[in-house]
Design a protein around this motif. Sequence first.
Motif, mmCIF file in Angstrom:
data_model
loop_
_atom_site.group_PDB
_atom_site.id
_atom_site.type_symbol
_atom_site.label_atom_id
_atom_site.label_comp_id
_atom_site.label_asym_id
_atom_site.label_seq_id
_atom_site.Cartn_x
_atom_site.Cartn_y
_atom_site.Cartn_z
ATOM 1 N N ALA A 162 0.833 -1.207 0.000
ATOM 2 C CA ALA A 162 0.000 0.000 0.000
ATOM 3 C C ALA A 162 0.868 1.258 0.000
ATOM 4 C CB ALA A 162 -0.925 -0.004 1.212
ATOM 5 N N VAL A 163 1.944 1.248 0.788
ATOM 6 C CA VAL A 163 2.850 2.399 0.821
ATOM 7 C C VAL A 163 3.518 2.587 -0.544
ATOM 8 C CG1 VAL A 163 4.991 3.289 1.818
ATOM 9 C CG2 VAL A 163 3.248 2.264 3.299
ATOM 10 N N LEU A 164 3.896 1.472 -1.179
ATOM 11 C CA LEU A 164 4.534 1.555 -2.497
ATOM 12 C C LEU A 164 3.570 2.126 -3.531
ATOM 13 C CD1 LEU A 164 6.911 0.929 -4.365
ATOM 14 C CD2 LEU A 164 6.014 -1.379 -4.629
ATOM 15 N N VAL A 165 2.338 1.636 -3.528
ATOM 16 C CA VAL A 165 1.341 2.148 -4.478
ATOM 17 C C VAL A 165 1.078 3.632 -4.225
ATOM 18 C CG1 VAL A 165 -1.072 1.992 -5.190
ATOM 19 C CG2 VAL A 165 0.265 -0.091 -4.858
ATOM 20 N N TYR A 166 0.957 4.003 -2.959
ATOM 21 C CA TYR A 166 0.724 5.411 -2.623
ATOM 22 C C TYR A 166 1.880 6.281 -3.115
ATOM 23 C CZ TYR A 166 0.125 9.641 0.160
ATOM 24 O OH TYR A 166 -0.003 10.947 0.560
ATOM 25 N N ALA A 167 3.113 5.811 -2.911
ATOM 26 C CA ALA A 167 4.269 6.583 -3.364
ATOM 27 C C ALA A 167 4.281 6.709 -4.894
ATOM 28 C CB ALA A 167 5.560 5.922 -2.875
ATOM 29 N N MET A 168 3.930 5.631 -5.592
ATOM 30 C CA MET A 168 3.902 5.680 -7.049
ATOM 31 C C MET A 168 2.830 6.627 -7.561
ATOM 32 S SD MET A 168 4.492 1.638 -7.928
ATOM 33 C CE MET A 168 4.399 1.897 -9.711
ATOM 34 N N VAL A 169 1.691 6.668 -6.870
ATOM 35 C CA VAL A 169 0.631 7.605 -7.269
ATOM 36 C C VAL A 169 1.090 9.044 -7.077
ATOM 37 C CG1 VAL A 169 -1.676 8.425 -6.681
ATOM 38 C CG2 VAL A 169 -1.244 5.978 -6.842
ATOM 39 N N GLN A 170 1.827 9.312 -6.020
ATOM 40 C CA GLN A 170 2.300 10.669 -5.770
ATOM 41 C C GLN A 170 3.298 11.135 -6.818
ATOM 42 O OE1 GLN A 170 0.740 12.460 -3.359
ATOM 43 N NE2 GLN A 170 -0.422 10.545 -3.258
ATOM 44 N N VAL A 171 4.060 10.212 -7.386
ATOM 45 C CA VAL A 171 5.053 10.569 -8.416
ATOM 46 C C VAL A 171 4.624 9.996 -9.765
ATOM 47 C CG1 VAL A 171 6.975 10.826 -6.823
ATOM 48 C CG2 VAL A 171 6.454 8.570 -7.759
ATOM 49 N N ARG A 172 3.308 9.999 -10.026
ATOM 50 C CA ARG A 172 2.819 9.395 -11.267
ATOM 51 C C ARG A 172 3.308 10.138 -12.504
ATOM 52 N NH1 ARG A 172 -1.486 11.327 -8.412
ATOM 53 N NH2 ARG A 172 -2.592 13.166 -9.217
ATOM 54 N N LEU A 173 3.704 11.394 -12.342
ATOM 55 C CA LEU A 173 4.256 12.118 -13.474
ATOM 56 C C LEU A 173 5.557 11.482 -13.963
ATOM 57 C CD1 LEU A 173 4.039 14.508 -15.385
ATOM 58 C CD2 LEU A 173 5.259 15.910 -13.703
ATOM 59 N N VAL A 174 6.224 10.738 -13.085
ATOM 60 C CA VAL A 174 7.430 9.999 -13.480
ATOM 61 C C VAL A 174 7.093 8.549 -13.795
ATOM 62 C CG1 VAL A 174 9.700 9.219 -12.704
ATOM 63 C CG2 VAL A 174 8.893 11.507 -12.099
ATOM 64 N N VAL A 175 6.215 7.948 -13.001
ATOM 65 C CA VAL A 175 5.912 6.523 -13.161
ATOM 66 C C VAL A 175 5.204 6.246 -14.485
ATOM 67 C CG1 VAL A 175 4.616 4.585 -12.202
ATOM 68 C CG2 VAL A 175 5.837 6.142 -10.676
ATOM 69 N N ILE A 176 4.202 7.078 -14.828
ATOM 70 C CA ILE A 176 3.440 6.833 -16.063
ATOM 71 C C ILE A 176 4.315 6.972 -17.301
ATOM 72 C CG2 ILE A 176 1.561 7.728 -17.494
ATOM 73 C CD1 ILE A 176 -0.013 8.232 -14.962
ATOM 74 N N PRO A 177 5.111 8.046 -17.461
ATOM 75 C CA PRO A 177 6.015 8.095 -18.614
ATOM 76 C C PRO A 177 7.024 6.946 -18.645
ATOM 77 C CG PRO A 177 5.769 10.285 -17.681
ATOM 78 C CD PRO A 177 5.104 9.334 -16.731
ATOM 79 N N LEU A 178 7.491 6.523 -17.470
ATOM 80 C CA LEU A 178 8.427 5.406 -17.421
ATOM 81 C C LEU A 178 7.781 4.129 -17.946
ATOM 82 C CD1 LEU A 178 11.187 4.292 -16.484
ATOM 83 C CD2 LEU A 178 10.143 3.863 -14.252
ATOM 84 N N MET A 179 6.559 3.855 -17.524
ATOM 85 C CA MET A 179 5.865 2.643 -17.977
ATOM 86 C C MET A 179 5.519 2.722 -19.459
ATOM 87 S SD MET A 179 3.365 1.956 -14.692
ATOM 88 C CE MET A 179 2.740 0.431 -15.384
ATOM 89 N N LEU A 180 5.064 3.896 -19.915
ATOM 90 C CA LEU A 180 4.760 4.062 -21.332
ATOM 91 C C LEU A 180 6.010 3.872 -22.185
ATOM 92 C CD1 LEU A 180 2.348 7.141 -21.279
ATOM 93 C CD2 LEU A 180 1.761 4.778 -21.854
ATOM 94 N N ALA A 181 7.109 4.462 -21.753
ATOM 95 C CA ALA A 181 8.351 4.329 -22.508
ATOM 96 C C ALA A 181 8.836 2.875 -22.540
ATOM 97 C CB ALA A 181 9.434 5.227 -21.896
ATOM 98 N N LEU A 182 8.672 2.161 -21.430
ATOM 99 C CA LEU A 182 9.091 0.763 -21.386
ATOM 100 C C LEU A 182 8.264 -0.085 -22.345
ATOM 101 C CD1 LEU A 182 10.862 -1.387 -20.079
ATOM 102 C CD2 LEU A 182 9.153 -1.610 -18.264
ATOM 103 N N ILE A 183 6.952 0.148 -22.381
ATOM 104 C CA ILE A 183 6.091 -0.611 -23.290
ATOM 105 C C ILE A 183 6.428 -0.296 -24.742
ATOM 106 C CG2 ILE A 183 3.706 -0.937 -24.032
ATOM 107 C CD1 ILE A 183 2.844 -0.426 -21.160
ATOM 108 N N LEU A 184 6.612 0.982 -25.051
ATOM 109 C CA LEU A 184 6.952 1.369 -26.424
ATOM 110 C C LEU A 184 8.311 0.824 -26.833
ATOM 111 C CD1 LEU A 184 5.706 5.080 -26.368
ATOM 112 C CD2 LEU A 184 4.633 3.136 -27.518
ATOM 113 N N ALA A 185 9.282 0.863 -25.917
ATOM 114 C CA ALA A 185 10.607 0.324 -26.233
ATOM 115 C C ALA A 185 10.544 -1.170 -26.485
ATOM 116 C CB ALA A 185 11.574 0.633 -25.084
ATOM 117 N N ALA A 186 9.743 -1.886 -25.701
ATOM 118 C CA ALA A 186 9.600 -3.328 -25.921
ATOM 119 C C ALA A 186 8.954 -3.615 -27.274
ATOM 120 C CB ALA A 186 8.762 -3.944 -24.796
#
Length: 382
Positions: free
Chosen positions: A32-56
């Motif tokens: 829960a703490v990890l998910v909460y932290a990821m939501v707070q920095v979603r401006l970094v997490v979402i581009p990171l995940m999108l870039a990883l999917i596109l790179a794959a």
Amino acid sequence: MQDLERKNPWQDGYGRVSIRAGQTLLLLSLAAVLVYAMVQVRLVVIPLMLALILAAAIAPLVNWLRKRGWPSAAATGASFVLLLLVLGFLVTAVVFAVMGQAGELARSAVAGFDQLYAFVRNGPIPVDDQQVDQAREAVLDFVTSSTAASGVVTGLSAVGTFLTGALLTAVILFFFLKDGERIWAFVLRAFKGTRLVRARRVGQESLAVLGGYLRGTAIVATVDAFFIGLALIILGVPLALPLAAVVFTGAFIPLVGATVADALAALVALVANGPATAVIVIIAVILVNQLEGNFLQPVVMGHTLSVHALVILLALTAGTILAGIIGAILAVPTAAVGWAAIKAWNENPDSGSTGGDVSRAERDTALDSKGQGRSATPAPKQ
């Protein structure tokens, strides 16, 4: 001493259950703490995940160009520019197709819902008018609300945030394509021996699932949009182009997205052309979905999305709650990769890896750290 051990409350059945319950609660709290932290920095997490999917998804093209003798920088640059051009074209086409006629599309959807609403109220089956009114108001509020419209268009709360995320996605994507092997080798430093073998297998399977999911979904979305849009044009249904764009976009949200887009097309046909045309549109949608589910999807995606429909639905719900429409799009590939990683890690126990496997994994990791890896991306097992 033996009496003390027998009287220890943590040694009996209830004690062991309590220990396991405490460990479970601790893990859930950490999650829960990890998910909460990821939501707070979603401006970094979402581009990171999108870039990883596109790179794959684009990695096979980079590897193919390298095998044809292209320098690494040229292969990366050409693939990167090509991907940006394709994404730019798709986003521009969808936005311009929908943006200019969004108001008319919403009005047609509302009018179609009103017709269905009147049929339900006056039909032979008795219904509770209060419940129908509440459902109608809820749907109309969602369709006509500015919050829903802005969430569908951008998924973010401000244009500046959206542009920042898009720029960050492009930068991360470039470095993934350019230095992906070195980044992967850096991550693998935490693993030694047989665990290194398993970690490399997890990475290869996860990359294959991500790339296969995006490529397969894009092909399915294109086919769905083409055939459903063609059917709408042949039947003379207005707003065929924006409806096809909505169908294309909805295909990236399994189960829910395609259903909503198809229902929207049927509602517009009902308002503009009458019940007969709406029924034909529904039949065309069913035929296209059967073609997709029984032939196209198994061919282009294989077992990439080998998770149960209930898991997909729960992942979609969680993703939507956490990050809106972008979360819904990312939730399913994330769940698929998580399941593929678990299966790959448990595929062979540590005892099943030989010394040759360990040596090969260490050699490949060393080559990756120099940017000279084999870049093998095996397909998910059928």
